[in-house]
Design an enzyme around this catalytic site. Sequence first.
Site, PDB file in Angstrom:
ATOM      1  N   CYS A  86       0.839  -1.204   0.000  1.00 16.01           N
ATOM      2  CA  CYS A  86       0.000   0.000   0.000  1.00 16.01           C
ATOM      3  C   CYS A  86       0.876   1.258   0.000  1.00 16.01           C
ATOM      4  CB  CYS A  86      -0.968  -0.056   1.189  1.00 16.01           C
ATOM      5  SG  CYS A  86      -2.366   1.079   1.020  1.00 16.01           S
ATOM      6  N   HIS A 194      -3.405  -5.708   1.109  1.00 16.29           N
ATOM      7  CA  HIS A 194      -2.717  -5.923   2.386  1.00 16.29           C
ATOM      8  C   HIS A 194      -2.639  -7.403   2.742  1.00 16.29           C
ATOM      9  CE1 HIS A 194      -2.453  -1.739   3.950  1.00 16.29           C
ATOM     10  NE2 HIS A 194      -3.454  -1.547   3.114  1.00 16.29           N
ATOM     11  N   GLU A 196      -0.886  -8.742   5.030  1.00 17.30           N
ATOM     12  CA  GLU A 196      -0.781  -8.925   6.494  1.00 17.30           C
ATOM     13  C   GLU A 196      -2.144  -8.937   7.170  1.00 17.30           C
ATOM     14  OE1 GLU A 196      -0.464  -6.140   4.951  1.00 17.30           O
ATOM     15  OE2 GLU A 196      -0.954  -4.403   6.214  1.00 17.30           O
TER      16      GLU A 196
END
Lengths: 218, 90
Positions: A86, A194, A196
């Site tokens: 990002c 994302h 994660e």
Amino acid sequence: MTIGVVVFPGSNCDRDVRWATEGKLGFPTKFLWHESRDLSGLDAIVLPGGFSYGDYLRCGAIARFAPVLQSLIDFVDKGGKVLGICNGFQVLTELGLLPGALTRNADLRFICQSVSLQVASNRTTWLSDHKRGDLLTLPIAHGEGRYQCSDDTLHKLEDHDSIALKYKNNPNGSLADIAGITNTKGNVLGLMPHPERACDQLTGGIDGQGILQALIST
Amino acid sequence: MPKFHARVLVSFRPSVLDPAGEATRSAAARLGIDGIEKLRIGKAVELQLDAPNELEARRRVEMLSDRLLANPVIEDWNMDLTPLSSSDNP
């Protein structure tokens, strides 16, 4: 094997990355303050999401001059693995480690949702566990994720098989549905989604684990 | 040291979509102002600097614009440079 997560003033996904890499995958992970120049002992580096330096001027424009990133250029030259997520992807383009730029979403809205992504290339270790065309579901959360580059750059990305991930239903107007790209050498990956945030079934899926696992694969 | 004032205008390259400009253009129509065919939003950066002469001032602002104020992948820029007072000129 140790992973470094760069922390800029304004980063807000640094702790999420560490939760995923250390908490879920068990890789020792440490934070790197943006003023640090010492990357010794690190095997991979993550530039996390957020709003580095308030994203003043342009996303990633000021972060580009952070001391830690001057060391990052050498790290990449020596083959070290770098993942930009990002805002981290935006920083990598401003730094020139990846081509193109990320601009305001076509519909002007900040988009926060899970999206379906297609593995466009499994050439690099980041996605080598997948087949081309495999679908991944990862969350996105950005206002400026519309990938732009010149025709010439797009042809180069295609010729070098450097488009890693494409949106199945392009949410932001990105050129050629691009959600993530690698450098030619393949040790740098930048993506808007994302991974994660997709490392535990409880938070909606584990499709992000593979990309983070790849931080320590050679 | 002579002082200079510079205004750098940063705008999207013509090929780059400017969704904020488009949204503003449609708001202009809602305000009742017709005939706006094109509206693009850029940034204006105003700065004051000390430099030994105009050539050097220009060189510094050019470098600043190329390397920081604008991203050449998506943006163009141009600048106006003026000496702040003639008595400061060599």
